[in-house]
Design an enzyme around this catalytic site. Structure first.
Site, PDB file in Angstrom:
ATOM      1  N   LYS A 191      20.082   6.340  26.844  1.00 53.23           N
ATOM      2  CA  LYS A 191      21.265   6.850  26.141  1.00 53.23           C
ATOM      3  C   LYS A 191      21.448   5.957  24.917  1.00 53.23           C
ATOM      4  O   LYS A 191      21.853   4.795  25.037  1.00 53.23           O
ATOM      5  CB  LYS A 191      22.481   6.792  27.053  1.00 53.23           C
ATOM      6  N   CYS A 201      39.177 -28.028   1.159  1.00 52.27           N
ATOM      7  CA  CYS A 201      38.000 -28.103   2.025  1.00 52.27           C
ATOM      8  C   CYS A 201      38.264 -29.026   3.224  1.00 52.27           C
ATOM      9  O   CYS A 201      38.689 -30.175   3.024  1.00 52.27           O
ATOM     10  CB  CYS A 201      36.807 -28.626   1.219  1.00 52.27           C
ATOM     11  N   CYS A 256      30.100 -32.483  -1.544  1.00 47.56           N
ATOM     12  CA  CYS A 256      30.843 -32.338  -0.280  1.00 47.56           C
ATOM     13  C   CYS A 256      29.901 -32.721   0.869  1.00 47.56           C
ATOM     14  O   CYS A 256      28.819 -32.134   1.008  1.00 47.56           O
ATOM     15  CB  CYS A 256      31.305 -30.891  -0.143  1.00 47.56           C
ATOM     16  N   ASP A 288      22.793   4.314  21.587  1.00 48.97           N
ATOM     17  CA  ASP A 288      24.150   4.027  21.142  1.00 48.97           C
ATOM     18  C   ASP A 288      24.194   4.069  19.621  1.00 48.97           C
ATOM     19  O   ASP A 288      23.983   3.069  18.949  1.00 48.97           O
ATOM     20  CB  ASP A 288      24.546   2.641  21.666  1.00 48.97           C
ATOM     21  N   GLU A 294       0.841  -1.207   0.000  1.00 50.26           N
ATOM     22  CA  GLU A 294       0.000   0.000   0.000  1.00 50.26           C
ATOM     23  C   GLU A 294       0.872   1.251   0.000  1.00 50.26           C
ATOM     24  O   GLU A 294       0.638   2.203  -0.737  1.00 50.26           O
ATOM     25  CB  GLU A 294      -0.910   0.001   1.233  1.00 50.26           C
ATOM     26  N   TYR A 335      16.973  14.199  21.134  1.00 48.54           N
ATOM     27  CA  TYR A 335      16.851  14.255  22.589  1.00 48.54           C
ATOM     28  C   TYR A 335      17.151  15.598  23.230  1.00 48.54           C
ATOM     29  O   TYR A 335      17.116  15.705  24.450  1.00 48.54           O
ATOM     30  CB  TYR A 335      17.723  13.177  23.232  1.00 48.54           C
ATOM     31  N   CYS A 372      34.038 -24.078  -1.170  1.00 46.88           N
ATOM     32  CA  CYS A 372      34.233 -25.434  -1.682  1.00 46.88           C
ATOM     33  C   CYS A 372      33.132 -25.615  -2.724  1.00 46.88           C
ATOM     34  O   CYS A 372      31.946 -25.477  -2.406  1.00 46.88           O
ATOM     35  CB  CYS A 372      34.062 -26.436  -0.547  1.00 46.88           C
ATOM     36  N   GLU A 424      16.241   9.469  30.578  1.00 51.00           N
ATOM     37  CA  GLU A 424      15.882   8.924  29.252  1.00 51.00           C
ATOM     38  C   GLU A 424      17.002   8.001  28.773  1.00 51.00           C
ATOM     39  O   GLU A 424      18.124   8.073  29.272  1.00 51.00           O
ATOM     40  CB  GLU A 424      15.658  10.070  28.263  1.00 51.00           C
ATOM     41  N   LYS A 467      26.177   4.676  32.885  1.00 47.09           N
ATOM     42  CA  LYS A 467      26.558   3.670  31.884  1.00 47.09           C
ATOM     43  C   LYS A 467      26.244   2.269  32.377  1.00 47.09           C
ATOM     44  O   LYS A 467      26.565   1.923  33.514  1.00 47.09           O
ATOM     45  CB  LYS A 467      28.064   3.766  31.611  1.00 47.09           C
ATOM     46  N   CYS A 521      35.856 -32.257   2.558  1.00 47.30           N
ATOM     47  CA  CYS A 521      35.972 -33.212   1.443  1.00 47.30           C
ATOM     48  C   CYS A 521      37.298 -33.107   0.701  1.00 47.30           C
ATOM     49  O   CYS A 521      37.516 -33.809  -0.290  1.00 47.30           O
ATOM     50  CB  CYS A 521      34.825 -33.003   0.460  1.00 47.30           C
TER      51      CYS A 521
HETATM   52  S1  IVH Z   1      22.495  14.660  25.982  1.00 44.96           S
HETATM   53  C1  IVH Z   1      24.757  18.543  26.229  1.00 44.96           C
HETATM   54  N1  IVH Z   1      20.880  12.619  25.701  1.00 44.96           N
HETATM   55  O1  IVH Z   1      25.742  10.294  24.245  1.00 44.96           O
HETATM   56  C2  IVH Z   1      23.980  17.271  26.225  1.00 44.96           C
HETATM   57  N2  IVH Z   1      23.071  12.439  24.793  1.00 44.96           N
HETATM   58  O2  IVH Z   1      28.657  11.759  25.448  1.00 44.96           O
HETATM   59  C3  IVH Z   1      24.681  16.199  25.526  1.00 44.96           C
HETATM   60  N3  IVH Z   1      23.486  10.334  23.607  1.00 44.96           N
HETATM   61  O3  IVH Z   1      27.453  11.123  21.717  1.00 44.96           O
HETATM   62  C4  IVH Z   1      24.024  14.972  25.213  1.00 44.96           C
HETATM   63  N4  IVH Z   1      21.496   9.444  23.939  1.00 44.96           N
HETATM   64  O4  IVH Z   1      25.011  11.769  21.203  1.00 44.96           O
HETATM   65  C5  IVH Z   1      22.106  13.102  25.457  1.00 44.96           C
HETATM   66  N5  IVH Z   1      19.336  10.894  25.493  1.00 44.96           N
HETATM   67  C6  IVH Z   1      20.541  11.395  25.243  1.00 44.96           C
HETATM   68  C7  IVH Z   1      21.505  10.668  24.524  1.00 44.96           C
HETATM   69  C8  IVH Z   1      22.771  11.230  24.332  1.00 44.96           C
HETATM   70  C9  IVH Z   1      22.703   9.285  23.386  1.00 44.96           C
HETATM   71  C10 IVH Z   1      24.891  10.433  23.162  1.00 44.96           C
HETATM   72  C11 IVH Z   1      25.305  11.734  22.559  1.00 44.96           C
HETATM   73  C12 IVH Z   1      26.799  11.749  22.777  1.00 44.96           C
HETATM   74  C13 IVH Z   1      26.982  10.912  23.981  1.00 44.96           C
HETATM   75  C14 IVH Z   1      27.325  11.763  25.187  1.00 44.96           C
END
Ligand code: IVH
Length: 713
Positions: free
Chosen positions: A147, A448, A471, A149, A67, A258, A466, A145, A354, A451
């Site tokens: 973080k 291989c 085989c 990656d 769709e 964010y 292979c 909130e 962290k 075989c």
């Molecule tokens: S706040 C001045 N909020 O974490 C405020 N950073 O070293 C700076 N990151 O590479 C960042 N999720 O991109 C903030 N909810 C979040 C985040 C966040 C990921 C990353 C940011 C930076 C590293 C901070």
């Protein structure tokens, strides 16, 4: 006028009535495309933007892929006919023309700082104390909130339109990757910011990649003989810097925005109320269609609550679709943030908590070379057992020779191993500083290991293969694949039985599956009358499987489940494919030259045609009665569903249609035949009964939508 109508809609983003209206609008647009062109194009844009928002921001898709594609094609077609009606924020304008030469360097409006880290309750308590000293208050509200990656970005909107997207770079200057940012459908091309008098705004965020998108992408790369990407984070940041925006588009990036780092008010406007606290500002961004973590943020007034939340969240980090490496705790009040200020590296009003590392070191003891179903030789590092993210890792794939060379990894090395959520473990690098000189180079076999045939390497491919189709390892792997759940689904056959039967000489090849000499199995341990009957029944049952499962089961190189469905739906009998050449195959959706070549090669081989004849003679279904119809997606095929309770996310009739469109079946009541019970509010006796049975998967409405979305994707 057009902007106003759209803006008011976006501001409410979206009431249930509007959701229904837009959904019906989509149906209508698909059904007939007559009427006032300007109005029609506006409606189409609105519908596609809405579908993108539902899919990428809410993870709750409304339209099927077909769709969506239909609407997109229609919009493109109409805009081609009426170029004067094209606007810069039309979804068609995400697609950039041509390659970027390189990315110019640009200054961020405000520097992109990083965050200070905390690792435990004590660190957080200390940070809370320092915040209170700085803020000269005993009561601070914190916002917590995820973080994310991924790769940091900043985006700028001028007069409500996305004008620039940049990477973090050194924090002061980044690379202008606007053309790539425009490919990310979670990021709106325009937003009703002008309604609040915001003439310019700079927003920070993270580009992320769904774990399942990442895994699928890597699988494809490996199948194509390329090196896989290290982890979702590297994949996101690497993708942002690809010069070809169409390639970026294919990678399915997502984004989370964010923080608002800067904004300018137009004359005569006052600062919007929502810009007083971090929490309100992200809710406000979300209400305008931005992908902020609005639904994933929490507010606390005491650090002990923050600490408890961090501990609890860490236990469910794997449930999120993206990689999250911690939480970010931010002082909620913007005036207080201002007062607290920042060091040269990081703000004093925010800190990262962290999660425990998903990396560990171990010793690489030896490398095994495994032979795959299509003969690919994969080096697998055997390491000392190491505990990473709740799993003990002893084997780590090194993928292919190029990866081994690139990483310069040796036997005896101490290696850094990473495991990101469900993502397969990966050797990040050898710790060369710990080398003693005793380490040995990894030598690739020339023949291989199964075989002894000489291995070959094709041009442009990183993998040795292979090519001996007899085989023994390949033969067994092919049969295992044929019987597997997504192919012929011959339950109870299992990997070890295939291996055993092969060794006993009762299962020489795929067609042999239908001619097993059961007498020869008598007396073998684990093969009582009951298990033989079960297995016979499962084999018999598999003869009725739809054609696409046979095609998938044959294990044609580069032909996955989706391509099998496309091939099967294009013919009424598998033998028709014998005459299809590369040109004809390339007319099919998603079939490129590589796949087409492989299909032609497969059907040209006499022994493969013989195998098909034997399957035919054994009574295996090789017919597709629905030639030319959209293939029903596989995961729901053969699955049964029932809805109960008050559904708030969709109408029951729509949901039932969704099940059927995807190959599933509706049932009238709860029984042992039921696979899924989808429960809305106030579910009663059906839910109780399903729980008692214990065999039914119980899904929320959201989980159901996700199941359908995964199935379609
Ligand atoms: S706040 C001045 N909020 O974490 C405020 N950073 O070293 C700076 N990151 O590479 C960042 N999720 O991109 C903030 N909810 C979040 C985040 C966040 C990921 C990353 C940011 C930076 C590293 C901070």
């Amino acid at each position: 006028m057009e902007i106003n109508a759209k803006s008011s809609l976006l501001c409410n983003m979206y009431t249930p009535q509007e959701e229904i209206r837009i959904y019906n609008q989509a149906k209508q647009l698909l059904a007939d495309n007559a009427g006032n062109m300007n109005e029609e194009i506006t409606l189409l844009r609105e519908t596609i933007n809405y579908a993108d928002w539902k899919y990428y921001v809410q993870s709750n898709p409304t339209l099927s892929d077909a769709e969506y594609d239909g609407l997109f094609k229609l919009l493109k077609h109409l805009e081609e006919q009426y170029p004067e009606l094209v606007t810069a924020d039309s979804p068609t304008q995400r697609i950039a023309k041509g390659l970027s030469e390189r990315f110019p360097t640009v200054s961020h409006l405000t520097p992109m700082l990083s965050l200070d880290n905390t690792y435990n309750a004590e660190d957080l308590t200390d940070w809370d104390r320092r915040c209170k000293e700085l803020a000269k208050t005993e009561t601070i509200t914190y916002c917590v909130e995820p973080k994310y990656d991924g790769a940091s970005i900043s985006v700028i909107y001028d007069n409500g339109a996305l004008s620039r997207g940049a990477t973090r770079g050194d924090g002061v200057m980044g690379e202008d990757v606007t053309s790539n940012i425009r490919q990310i459908k979670a990021i709106p091309l325009s937003a009703p910011l002008m309604q609040y008098g915001i003439s310019q705004i700079e927003i920070r965020g993270e580009i992320v990649i769904h774990k399942n998108v990442f895994e699928a992408y890597n699988k494809q790369r490996i199948a194509e003989g390329q090196s896989p990407l290290a982890n979702p984070r590297n994949a996101a940041s690497g993708t942002l810097r690809i010069l070809d925006p169409t390639e970026v588009r294919k990678r399915g990036l997502n984004a989370l925005l964010y923080s608002i780092s800067d904004y300018t008010l137009a004359e005569g406007f006052e600062m919007p109320e929502q810009l007083k606290t971090h929490y309100d500002s992200l809710q406000w961004l979300y209400s305008m269609g931005f992908p902020s973590p609005a639904k994933e943020m929490k507010v606390f007034t005491h650090i002990d609550e923050v600490i408890a939340y961090c501990a609890e969240f860490e236990t469910r980090r794997d449930d999120l679709p993206f990689e999250v490496d911690g939480l970010v705790i931010k002082v909620n009040d913007f005036a207080l943030q201002e007062q607290m200020g920042m060091t040269t590296h990081h703000p004093r009003w925010a800190v990262a908590y962290k999660f425990k590392a998903r990396q560990a070191t171990s010793k690489l003891r030896r490398v095994e070379f495994q032979v795959g179903r299509v003969g690919t030789i994969t080096p697998v590092a055997k390491i000392d057992p190491v505990h990473i993210g709740g799993v003990t890792v002893t084997s780590v794939s090194l993928f292919n020779e190029d990866v081994v060379r690139e990483k310069n990894v040796r036997i005896g090395d101490t290696v850094l191993v990473e495991r990101a959520g469900d993502v397969i473990p990966y050797i990040v690098k050898p710790l060369t500083e710990l080398r003693t000189g005793e380490e040995e180079e990894i030598k690739f076999p020339t023949h291989c290991p199964a075989c002894a045939s000489e291995l070959e390497k094709q041009q442009d491919e990183a993998a040795w293969r292979c090519i001996n189709i007899t085989c023994p390892v390949q033969v067994v792997e092919r049969m295992i694949h044929f019987a597997s759940k997504d192919a012929m689904d011959i339950r109870t056959m299992g990997n070890s039985n295939v291996q055993k039967f092969y060794e006993l000489g009762v299962l020489p090849d795929i067609p042999g599956m239908y001619h097993i000499d059961w007498d020869k199995l008598k007396g073998q341990s684990g093969f009582g009358a009951k298990s033989v009957t079960n297995l016979q029944a499962a084999i018999e049952q598999s003869k009725k499987q739809p054609l696409y499962r046979v095609i998938f089961g044959l294990g044609i190189r580069h032909v996955g489940e989706n391509t099998s469905k496309i091939l099967a739906s294009a013919v009424s009998h598998i033998r028709e494919l014998y005459d299809w050449d590369i040109e004809k195959l390339s007319t099919l959706q998603d079939v490129g030259p590589k796949v087409a070549n492989s299909v032609v090669d497969f059907f040209a081989i006499e022994s493969n045609r013989d195998a098909i004849d034997k399957l035919d003679a054994a009574g295996v279904n090789l017919i597709n009665e629905h030639k030319g119809q959209q293939p029903a997606a596989g995961q729901l095929t053969g699955k049964t569903f029932l809805f109960t309770g008050t559904l708030s996310h969709f109408k029951r009739s729509d949901a039932e249609a969704m099940v059927e469109q995807n190959g599933g079946t509706m049932l009238g009541g709860v029984s042992s035949k039921l696979n899924y019970l989808v429960v809305g509010e106030d579910a009663g006796s059906k839910l109780e009964k399903a729980k008692k049975l214990g065999t039914v998967n119980i899904l929320t409405e959201q989980e159901f939508l996700k199941l359908v979305a995964d199935n379609e994707g």
